[in-house]
Design a protein around this motif. Structure first.
Motif, PDB file in Angstrom:
ATOM      1  N   ARG A   1       0.822  -1.213   0.000  1.00 33.12           N
ATOM      2  CA  ARG A   1       0.000   0.000   0.000  1.00 33.12           C
ATOM      3  C   ARG A   1       0.856   1.264   0.000  1.00 33.12           C
ATOM      4  N   SER A   2       2.060   1.105   0.454  1.00 28.35           N
ATOM      5  CA  SER A   2       2.907   2.299   0.524  1.00 28.35           C
ATOM      6  C   SER A   2       3.510   2.680  -0.818  1.00 28.35           C
ATOM      7  N   ARG A   3       3.405   1.821  -1.828  1.00 28.77           N
ATOM      8  CA  ARG A   3       4.011   2.109  -3.121  1.00 28.77           C
ATOM      9  C   ARG A   3       3.169   3.131  -3.869  1.00 28.77           C
ATOM     10  N   HIS A   4       3.854   4.032  -4.554  1.00 32.49           N
ATOM     11  CA  HIS A   4       3.173   5.091  -5.280  1.00 32.49           C
ATOM     12  C   HIS A   4       2.469   4.525  -6.505  1.00 32.49           C
ATOM     13  N   ASN A   5       1.392   5.166  -6.877  1.00 36.15           N
ATOM     14  CA  ASN A   5       0.657   4.783  -8.082  1.00 36.15           C
ATOM     15  C   ASN A   5       1.378   5.395  -9.285  1.00 36.15           C
ATOM     16  N   VAL A   6       2.190   4.555  -9.951  1.00 39.51           N
ATOM     17  CA  VAL A   6       3.000   5.054 -11.057  1.00 39.51           C
ATOM     18  C   VAL A   6       2.130   5.457 -12.235  1.00 39.51           C
ATOM     19  N   ALA A   7       0.983   4.797 -12.407  1.00 34.78           N
ATOM     20  CA  ALA A   7       0.100   5.143 -13.521  1.00 34.78           C
ATOM     21  C   ALA A   7      -0.371   6.587 -13.401  1.00 34.78           C
ATOM     22  N   SER A   8      -0.796   6.976 -12.203  1.00 32.20           N
ATOM     23  CA  SER A   8      -1.239   8.355 -12.006  1.00 32.20           C
ATOM     24  C   SER A   8      -0.070   9.322 -12.059  1.00 32.20           C
ATOM     25  N   ARG A   9       1.105   8.860 -11.648  1.00 28.65           N
ATOM     26  CA  ARG A   9       2.269   9.737 -11.607  1.00 28.65           C
ATOM     27  C   ARG A   9       2.841  10.002 -12.996  1.00 28.65           C
ATOM     28  N   VAL A  10       2.572   9.128 -13.963  1.00 25.07           N
ATOM     29  CA  VAL A  10       3.130   9.268 -15.304  1.00 25.07           C
ATOM     30  C   VAL A  10       2.062   9.658 -16.320  1.00 25.07           C
ATOM     31  N   LEU A  11       0.992   8.854 -16.418  1.00 25.50           N
ATOM     32  CA  LEU A  11       0.003   9.070 -17.471  1.00 25.50           C
ATOM     33  C   LEU A  11      -0.765  10.374 -17.275  1.00 25.50           C
ATOM     34  N   VAL A  12      -1.170  10.652 -16.053  1.00 29.21           N
ATOM     35  CA  VAL A  12      -1.935  11.876 -15.792  1.00 29.21           C
ATOM     36  C   VAL A  12      -1.114  13.130 -16.088  1.00 29.21           C
ATOM     37  N   PRO A  13       0.148  13.240 -15.626  1.00 29.51           N
ATOM     38  CA  PRO A  13       0.930  14.434 -16.003  1.00 29.51           C
ATOM     39  C   PRO A  13       1.191  14.546 -17.501  1.00 29.51           C
ATOM     40  N   VAL A  14       1.370  13.405 -18.176  1.00 30.63           N
ATOM     41  CA  VAL A  14       1.613  13.446 -19.618  1.00 30.63           C
ATOM     42  C   VAL A  14       0.429  14.069 -20.349  1.00 30.63           C
ATOM     43  N   MET A  15      -0.773  13.604 -20.033  1.00 27.24           N
ATOM     44  CA  MET A  15      -1.963  14.133 -20.698  1.00 27.24           C
ATOM     45  C   MET A  15      -2.257  15.565 -20.256  1.00 27.24           C
ATOM     46  N   ALA A  16      -2.050  15.849 -18.963  1.00 29.25           N
ATOM     47  CA  ALA A  16      -2.289  17.216 -18.480  1.00 29.25           C
ATOM     48  C   ALA A  16      -1.343  18.212 -19.149  1.00 29.25           C
ATOM     49  N   ALA A  17      -0.077  17.839 -19.292  1.00 32.09           N
ATOM     50  CA  ALA A  17       0.886  18.725 -19.951  1.00 32.09           C
ATOM     51  C   ALA A  17       0.552  18.899 -21.427  1.00 32.09           C
ATOM     52  N   TYR A  18       0.113  17.826 -22.070  1.00 33.18           N
ATOM     53  CA  TYR A  18      -0.220  17.914 -23.496  1.00 33.18           C
ATOM     54  C   TYR A  18      -1.360  18.896 -23.728  1.00 33.18           C
ATOM     55  N   TYR A  19      -2.448  18.734 -22.996  1.00 34.53           N
ATOM     56  CA  TYR A  19      -3.600  19.615 -23.196  1.00 34.53           C
ATOM     57  C   TYR A  19      -3.315  21.040 -22.723  1.00 34.53           C
ATOM     58  N   ALA A  20      -2.532  21.185 -21.640  1.00 35.46           N
ATOM     59  CA  ALA A  20      -2.218  22.527 -21.153  1.00 35.46           C
ATOM     60  C   ALA A  20      -1.342  23.295 -22.132  1.00 35.46           C
ATOM     61  N   CYS A  21      -0.482  22.590 -22.879  1.00 35.18           N
ATOM     62  CA  CYS A  21       0.432  23.261 -23.806  1.00 35.18           C
ATOM     63  C   CYS A  21      -0.187  23.491 -25.182  1.00 35.18           C
ATOM     64  N   TRP A  22      -1.006  22.549 -25.645  1.00 33.09           N
ATOM     65  CA  TRP A  22      -1.476  22.624 -27.027  1.00 33.09           C
ATOM     66  C   TRP A  22      -2.878  23.218 -27.168  1.00 33.09           C
ATOM     67  N   THR A  23      -3.768  23.017 -26.203  1.00 35.02           N
ATOM     68  CA  THR A  23      -5.145  23.491 -26.340  1.00 35.02           C
ATOM     69  C   THR A  23      -5.242  25.008 -26.473  1.00 35.02           C
ATOM     70  N   PRO A  24      -4.529  25.819 -25.645  1.00 35.05           N
ATOM     71  CA  PRO A  24      -4.640  27.276 -25.831  1.00 35.05           C
ATOM     72  C   PRO A  24      -4.211  27.739 -27.218  1.00 35.05           C
ATOM     73  N   CYS A  25      -3.180  27.124 -27.777  1.00 32.51           N
ATOM     74  CA  CYS A  25      -2.719  27.515 -29.103  1.00 32.51           C
ATOM     75  C   CYS A  25      -3.769  27.200 -30.164  1.00 32.51           C
ATOM     76  N   MET A  26      -4.350  25.995 -30.086  1.00 30.28           N
ATOM     77  CA  MET A  26      -5.376  25.619 -31.058  1.00 30.28           C
ATOM     78  C   MET A  26      -6.631  26.485 -30.895  1.00 30.28           C
ATOM     79  N   ALA A  27      -6.980  26.796 -29.644  1.00 34.12           N
ATOM     80  CA  ALA A  27      -8.157  27.637 -29.405  1.00 34.12           C
ATOM     81  C   ALA A  27      -7.942  29.042 -29.956  1.00 34.12           C
ATOM     82  N   ALA A  28      -6.724  29.583 -29.801  1.00 35.78           N
ATOM     83  CA  ALA A  28      -6.434  30.912 -30.347  1.00 35.78           C
ATOM     84  C   ALA A  28      -6.480  30.915 -31.872  1.00 35.78           C
ATOM     85  N   MET A  29      -6.004  29.825 -32.494  1.00 35.49           N
ATOM     86  CA  MET A  29      -6.070  29.720 -33.950  1.00 35.49           C
ATOM     87  C   MET A  29      -7.513  29.719 -34.435  1.00 35.49           C
ATOM     88  N   ILE A  30      -8.356  28.915 -33.792  1.00 38.41           N
ATOM     89  CA  ILE A  30      -9.755  28.828 -34.207  1.00 38.41           C
ATOM     90  C   ILE A  30     -10.473  30.159 -33.952  1.00 38.41           C
TER      91      ILE A  30
END
Length: 368
Positions: free
Chosen positions: A239-268
């Protein structure tokens, strides 16, 4: 004897013209200097981070299959292009171009390079997510589905399809108008005059890549969560082991949308409304996707323990080769120990390198 000075020639208007400074122009120069400094710092961070990644994944890493290394090398090359191609070209144009001039051939070429690198990065992220999805959910069929030829074809598609799709931007006289933006210091297509082309680009690049990444990573995260609950139920997981899925996959997707969505929204928004966003907002949303090239180094590589160990080994080798005296002074490297460990690591990777199917199954279990 002495000639008298005629002060009457200096009236109030001439005196004010000599002593006054245009505050608007001074403010523009200050903003431009700050923007150039931000771009340079970001470019240096991206370049150094990806050079470190390239030094590690150019050799074998424990637990990483050859296909995974090919995809990650492609991602590293795409991210490095931000710091080695996109930023120098746009800075060069911003320093040399006369802002009073209209669109020219140089701006078209730079805009084409910008759009190509941005699109290639998104396609590469999508192919990595697709490869991990197949490795996790079809481990027994992975070797037949993801052959070396198909892997190279996917990488070639990620690099060759964007230039083909964006080729009209490179034509100086064509359907796509290009201008240099003093707000973002970037050569951009005029999205307001090419609404249909702008919407088609977002539908062919951003939305398909986002759907593939979201679906693949969400399925892997849900599978890892179910596996974690099962292991907890049968007391097989700590139980003490960290959830690697949340530690890797969630930041990857959060960083992707945080970096690319504003640019695409400004273009549209620019294409549909015909008006541009405020100056600093445009600068941030245009250059924000390049920061994803540095964040990828953290989320895809530095979180991985095998990558960190391999990086320490490579750093030790560089210190021993370039500065042996400094390595002895720091006391962080023992030549015999380093050679012994590197020999074990390289032999282990070459002889006992995991196949893609076994590695993916172990990866899914380790995510718990």
């Amino acid at each position: 004897m002495y000639s008298t000075l005629n002060f009457s020639t200096f009236d109030d208007s001439n005196l004010s013209a000599l002593t006054s400074v245009d505050p608007h122009r001074l403010q523009e120069q200050t903003h431009r200097s700050v923007k150039i400094s931000i771009i340079i710092v970001l470019g240096v961070m991206i370049t150094l981070g990806n050079i470190a990644v390239l030094l590690v994944i150019s050799s074998s890493v424990a637990g990483w299959s050859k296909n995974s290394r090919y995809f990650l090398l492609s991602l590293t090359a795409a991210d490095s292009a931000f710091g080695l191609l996109v930023m120098p070209l746009n800075l060069w144009v911003s320093l040399l171009k006369d802002y009073t001039e209209g669109p020219d051939a140089l701006c078209h070429v730079v805009a084409f390079c910008n759009a190509t690198v941005y699109s290639t990065c998104m396609y590469t992220l999508a192919t990595i997510s697709l490869e991990r999805y197949i490795a996790v959910f079809y481990p027994l069929q992975y070797s037949s589905l993801m052959t070396r030829k198909r892997t190279l074809l996917l990488i070639a598609f990620a690099w060759c399809f964007p230039p083909f799709l964006l080729l009209p931007i490179s034509f100086p006289v064509g359907i796509i108008e290009v201008h240099f933006s003093t707000a973002s210091l970037v050569c951009n297509p005029s999205y307001s005059t090419n609404v249909g082309y702008t919407l088609s680009l977002t539908c062919l690049i951003f939305f398909p890549c986002s759907i593939i990444m979201t679906h693949a990573n969400l399925r892997v995260w849900c599978a890892a969560k179910r596996q974690r609950l099962k292991l907890r139920k049968y007391n097989c997981a700590r139980r003490s082991r960290h959830n690697v899925a949340s530690r890797v996959l969630v930041p990857v997707m959060a960083a992707y949308y945080a970096c690319w969505t504003p640019c695409m929204a400004a273009m549209i928004y620019n294409a549909v409304s015909g008006s541009s966003v405020p100056e600093w907002l445009e600068f941030v949303v245009v250059w924000l996707p390049t920061s994803n090239g540095f964040l990828n180094c953290i989320f895809y590589f530095w979180i991985n323990r095998s990558f960190r160990r391999k990086f320490h080994l490579v750093l030790q080798r560089l210190l021993l080769t370039l500065c042996p005296k400094l390595a002895d002074t720091l006391g962080c490297c023992n030549p015999s120990k380093t050679d012994f460990v590197s020999g074990i690591t390289d032999n282990n990777n070459s002889v006992h390198e995991r196949s893609s199917s076994v590695s993916s199954t172990c990866t899914l279990l380790s995510l718990a």
